[in-house]
Motif scaffolding. Sequence first.
Motif, PDB file in Angstrom:
ATOM      1  N   PHE A 102       0.806  -1.212   0.000  1.00 32.78           N
ATOM      2  CA  PHE A 102       0.000   0.000   0.000  1.00 32.78           C
ATOM      3  C   PHE A 102       0.841   1.264   0.000  1.00 32.78           C
ATOM      4  N   GLY A 103       2.130   1.125   0.222  1.00 34.72           N
ATOM      5  CA  GLY A 103       2.993   2.298   0.284  1.00 34.72           C
ATOM      6  C   GLY A 103       2.705   3.103   1.528  1.00 34.72           C
ATOM      7  N   GLU A 104       2.939   4.359   1.438  1.00 34.71           N
ATOM      8  CA  GLU A 104       2.717   5.255   2.576  1.00 34.71           C
ATOM      9  C   GLU A 104       1.379   5.955   2.417  1.00 34.71           C
ATOM     10  N   LEU A 105       0.324   5.330   2.895  1.00 34.26           N
ATOM     11  CA  LEU A 105      -0.993   5.950   2.864  1.00 34.26           C
ATOM     12  C   LEU A 105      -1.139   6.811   4.107  1.00 34.26           C
ATOM     13  N   SER A 106      -1.145   8.089   3.946  1.00 35.19           N
ATOM     14  CA  SER A 106      -1.288   8.948   5.108  1.00 35.19           C
ATOM     15  C   SER A 106      -2.753   9.005   5.514  1.00 35.19           C
ATOM     16  N   GLY A 107      -3.022   8.633   6.735  1.00 36.47           N
ATOM     17  CA  GLY A 107      -4.382   8.668   7.254  1.00 36.47           C
ATOM     18  C   GLY A 107      -5.284   7.584   6.713  1.00 36.47           C
ATOM     19  N   GLY A 108      -4.759   6.634   5.973  1.00 37.37           N
ATOM     20  CA  GLY A 108      -5.574   5.575   5.405  1.00 37.37           C
ATOM     21  C   GLY A 108      -5.659   4.367   6.311  1.00 37.37           C
ATOM     22  N   VAL A 109      -6.824   3.750   6.332  1.00 39.19           N
ATOM     23  CA  VAL A 109      -7.030   2.529   7.099  1.00 39.19           C
ATOM     24  C   VAL A 109      -6.854   1.355   6.152  1.00 39.19           C
ATOM     25  N   ILE A 110      -6.058   0.382   6.546  1.00 44.76           N
ATOM     26  CA  ILE A 110      -5.860  -0.818   5.737  1.00 44.76           C
ATOM     27  C   ILE A 110      -6.863  -1.863   6.213  1.00 44.76           C
ATOM     28  N   THR A 111      -7.676  -2.369   5.293  1.00 42.15           N
ATOM     29  CA  THR A 111      -8.653  -3.393   5.626  1.00 42.15           C
ATOM     30  C   THR A 111      -8.080  -4.763   5.283  1.00 42.15           C
ATOM     31  N   MET A 112      -8.118  -5.656   6.259  1.00 41.99           N
ATOM     32  CA  MET A 112      -7.692  -7.039   6.062  1.00 41.99           C
ATOM     33  C   MET A 112      -8.912  -7.931   6.233  1.00 41.99           C
ATOM     34  N   HIS A 113      -8.980  -8.959   5.433  1.00 40.81           N
ATOM     35  CA  HIS A 113     -10.094  -9.901   5.526  1.00 40.81           C
ATOM     36  C   HIS A 113      -9.702 -11.046   6.460  1.00 40.81           C
ATOM     37  N   VAL A 114     -10.680 -11.487   7.250  1.00 41.54           N
ATOM     38  CA  VAL A 114     -10.447 -12.529   8.240  1.00 41.54           C
ATOM     39  C   VAL A 114     -11.137 -13.805   7.772  1.00 41.54           C
ATOM     40  N   LEU A 115     -10.371 -14.868   7.678  1.00 43.15           N
ATOM     41  CA  LEU A 115     -10.883 -16.179   7.312  1.00 43.15           C
ATOM     42  C   LEU A 115     -10.783 -17.060   8.540  1.00 43.15           C
ATOM     43  N   VAL A 116     -11.892 -17.683   8.930  1.00 38.91           N
ATOM     44  CA  VAL A 116     -11.903 -18.557  10.097  1.00 38.91           C
ATOM     45  C   VAL A 116     -11.901 -19.992   9.614  1.00 38.91           C
TER      46      VAL A 116
END
Length: 115
Positions: A77-91
């Motif tokens: 994602f590089g340097e996203l200033s103020g950005g939220v990184i969304t990760m997906h959760v697999l159970v």
Amino acid sequence: MPEEDLVELKFRLYDGTDIGPIWYSSASTVAMVKERIVAEWPKDKKIVPKAANDVKLISAGKILENNKTVGQCREPFGELSGGVITMHVLVLAKTKTEKKVVDSPRKSVCSCSIL
């Protein structure tokens, strides 16, 4: 801990709900993040992980390894200033509804078509 050393992560669950966003140190490992996800898992869900090993995190289309740091996972994602990184959760859950096939003599069936 300097502010630029923090990464804001949000975790998307199987039903579209989210956990977070939560700030993590870039030095935090994926294993540490998984433990926190399990601890903060909503109790009203049908599928609940029992341990951190039951959870896989997916970011940028890749399953993250436990020994990687949050900072290493941020790289695509590089340097996203103020950005939220969304990760997906697999159970990874073992289902209790699997039925054992009863051993019974099988009848062989052959079907041929000659044209």
